[in-house]
Design an enzyme around this catalytic site. Sequence first.
Site, PDB file in Angstrom:
ATOM      1  N   GLU A  81      31.368 -83.747 -51.664  1.00 20.27           N
ATOM      2  CA  GLU A  81      30.502 -84.689 -50.716  1.00 20.27           C
ATOM      3  C   GLU A  81      31.017 -84.503 -49.325  1.00 20.27           C
ATOM      4  O   GLU A  81      32.362 -84.410 -49.157  1.00 20.27           O
ATOM      5  CB  GLU A  81      30.662 -86.194 -51.167  1.00 20.27           C
ATOM      6  CG  GLU A  81      29.956 -86.370 -52.503  1.00 20.27           C
ATOM      7  CD  GLU A  81      29.976 -87.763 -53.157  1.00 20.27           C
ATOM      8  OE1 GLU A  81      30.373 -88.552 -52.260  1.00 20.27           O
ATOM      9  OE2 GLU A  81      29.551 -88.003 -54.136  1.00 20.27           O
ATOM     10  N   ASP A 128      30.897 -80.929 -60.024  1.00 26.19           N
ATOM     11  CA  ASP A 128      31.393 -81.957 -58.938  1.00 26.19           C
ATOM     12  C   ASP A 128      32.783 -82.006 -58.939  1.00 26.19           C
ATOM     13  O   ASP A 128      33.656 -82.073 -59.849  1.00 26.19           O
ATOM     14  CB  ASP A 128      30.934 -83.413 -59.145  1.00 26.19           C
ATOM     15  CG  ASP A 128      29.864 -83.892 -58.216  1.00 26.19           C
ATOM     16  OD1 ASP A 128      29.913 -83.091 -57.117  1.00 26.19           O
ATOM     17  OD2 ASP A 128      29.211 -84.767 -58.660  1.00 26.19           O
ATOM     18  N   ASP A 159      29.833 -86.215 -60.869  1.00 21.22           N
ATOM     19  CA  ASP A 159      30.908 -87.255 -61.215  1.00 21.22           C
ATOM     20  C   ASP A 159      30.089 -88.397 -61.556  1.00 21.22           C
ATOM     21  O   ASP A 159      30.838 -89.470 -61.779  1.00 21.22           O
ATOM     22  CB  ASP A 159      31.856 -87.217 -60.075  1.00 21.22           C
ATOM     23  CG  ASP A 159      31.265 -87.667 -58.621  1.00 21.22           C
ATOM     24  OD1 ASP A 159      30.044 -87.859 -58.583  1.00 21.22           O
ATOM     25  OD2 ASP A 159      32.021 -88.088 -57.888  1.00 21.22           O
ATOM     26  N   SER A 160      28.729 -88.799 -61.517  1.00 24.38           N
ATOM     27  CA  SER A 160      28.080 -89.600 -62.006  1.00 24.38           C
ATOM     28  C   SER A 160      28.604 -90.072 -63.308  1.00 24.38           C
ATOM     29  O   SER A 160      28.042 -90.993 -64.048  1.00 24.38           O
ATOM     30  CB  SER A 160      26.444 -89.743 -61.796  1.00 24.38           C
ATOM     31  OG  SER A 160      26.121 -88.632 -62.209  1.00 24.38           O
ATOM     32  N   GLU A 195      21.115 -87.030 -50.409  1.00 26.12           N
ATOM     33  CA  GLU A 195      20.739 -88.102 -51.311  1.00 26.12           C
ATOM     34  C   GLU A 195      20.362 -89.250 -50.697  1.00 26.12           C
ATOM     35  O   GLU A 195      20.914 -89.570 -49.479  1.00 26.12           O
ATOM     36  CB  GLU A 195      22.243 -88.479 -52.022  1.00 26.12           C
ATOM     37  CG  GLU A 195      22.025 -89.660 -52.843  1.00 26.12           C
ATOM     38  CD  GLU A 195      23.073 -89.846 -54.030  1.00 26.12           C
ATOM     39  OE1 GLU A 195      23.567 -89.015 -54.264  1.00 26.12           O
ATOM     40  OE2 GLU A 195      22.880 -90.899 -54.736  1.00 26.12           O
TER      41      GLU A 195
HETATM   42  O1  KIV Z   1      27.077 -87.198 -59.571  1.00 27.71           O
HETATM   43  C1  KIV Z   1      25.796 -86.891 -59.745  1.00 27.71           C
HETATM   44  O2  KIV Z   1      25.356 -87.027 -60.491  1.00 27.71           O
HETATM   45  C2  KIV Z   1      25.388 -86.245 -58.117  1.00 27.71           C
HETATM   46  C3  KIV Z   1      23.922 -86.306 -58.300  1.00 27.71           C
HETATM   47  C4  KIV Z   1      23.338 -87.883 -57.945  1.00 27.71           C
HETATM   48  C5  KIV Z   1      23.468 -85.435 -57.026  1.00 27.71           C
HETATM   49  O3  KIV Z   1      26.097 -86.156 -57.374  1.00 27.71           O
END
Ligand code: KIV
Length: 271
Positions: A122, A90, A51-52, A189
């Site tokens: 998460e 995610d 979700d980044s 993380e």
């Molecule tokens: O959303 C993301 O890219 C992540 C990574 C940082 C593990 O959760």
Amino acid sequence: MSTEPQKPVRRITVPQIAARKGGEPIVSLTSYHAHTAAIVDRYADFILVGDSLGMVMHGMETTVGVPLDLMIMHGRAVVRGTRRALVVVDMPFGTYEESPNVAFRNAAKIMKETGCGAVKLEGGARMAETIRFLTERGVPVMAHIGLTPQSSHVMGGFKTQGRDADTWPAHIDDAQAVAEAGAFCVVVEGVVEPLAARITEAVDIPTIGIGASAACDGQILVLEDMLGLNPRPPKFVKVYGALAEEIERAVSSYAEDVRQRAFPTEDQVYR
Ligand code: KIV
């Protein structure tokens, strides 16, 4: 050109990733887009549609505003662009925390509409019941503990976890709770190295570090950070490319060519 039919490639499976605990390090990167995913696919064991992408692709300040449909759209693109790596998508903020039933409904939607092989969510001990509910119903779950960006408002920002050793037991409990609940792997993380080492020892599933040292069973980075596209990558990121400069060079040459009318004409191309 060979006329031999291409051998079908079998995707790396969830049990294959789980079996890598303590073995050959697991290689992973994020990807949000079919063409980059096709390159990453040749080297990574799993690709995370993280979700980044809200921050990297869509200019958001945090990942909190990422909608489910956006994850599904990028997840589909990455599945289409790849053949070999396990694709993990995610679950965005607000799509799984309320109850195991809500989580199942949204995880099933992600899996059906993208074709991905697993989801990530998460949270540690607090999400254990949901992880068990999902895995018992056919949804492989990758957990994510330590610095959990979706809780950045509660945590007061993106802060390294475990600087105070008094907090370690809670993080280790989180890792054990998600492993016992059936997660096949856990992203760790932003934690200090000795804590990453304790977590890795404490669980029998692979730990995947990001900003968590080499004391993990594998590593993940955000692709754009390691390619040199992010002007302010996190401090822990080793930058392997200079893509921002390369794009700048190419775009400015193109602009110059167009200004000079040095672009392909009908004569050159369509004759
Ligand atoms: O959303 C993301 O890219 C992540 C990574 C940082 C593990 O959760």
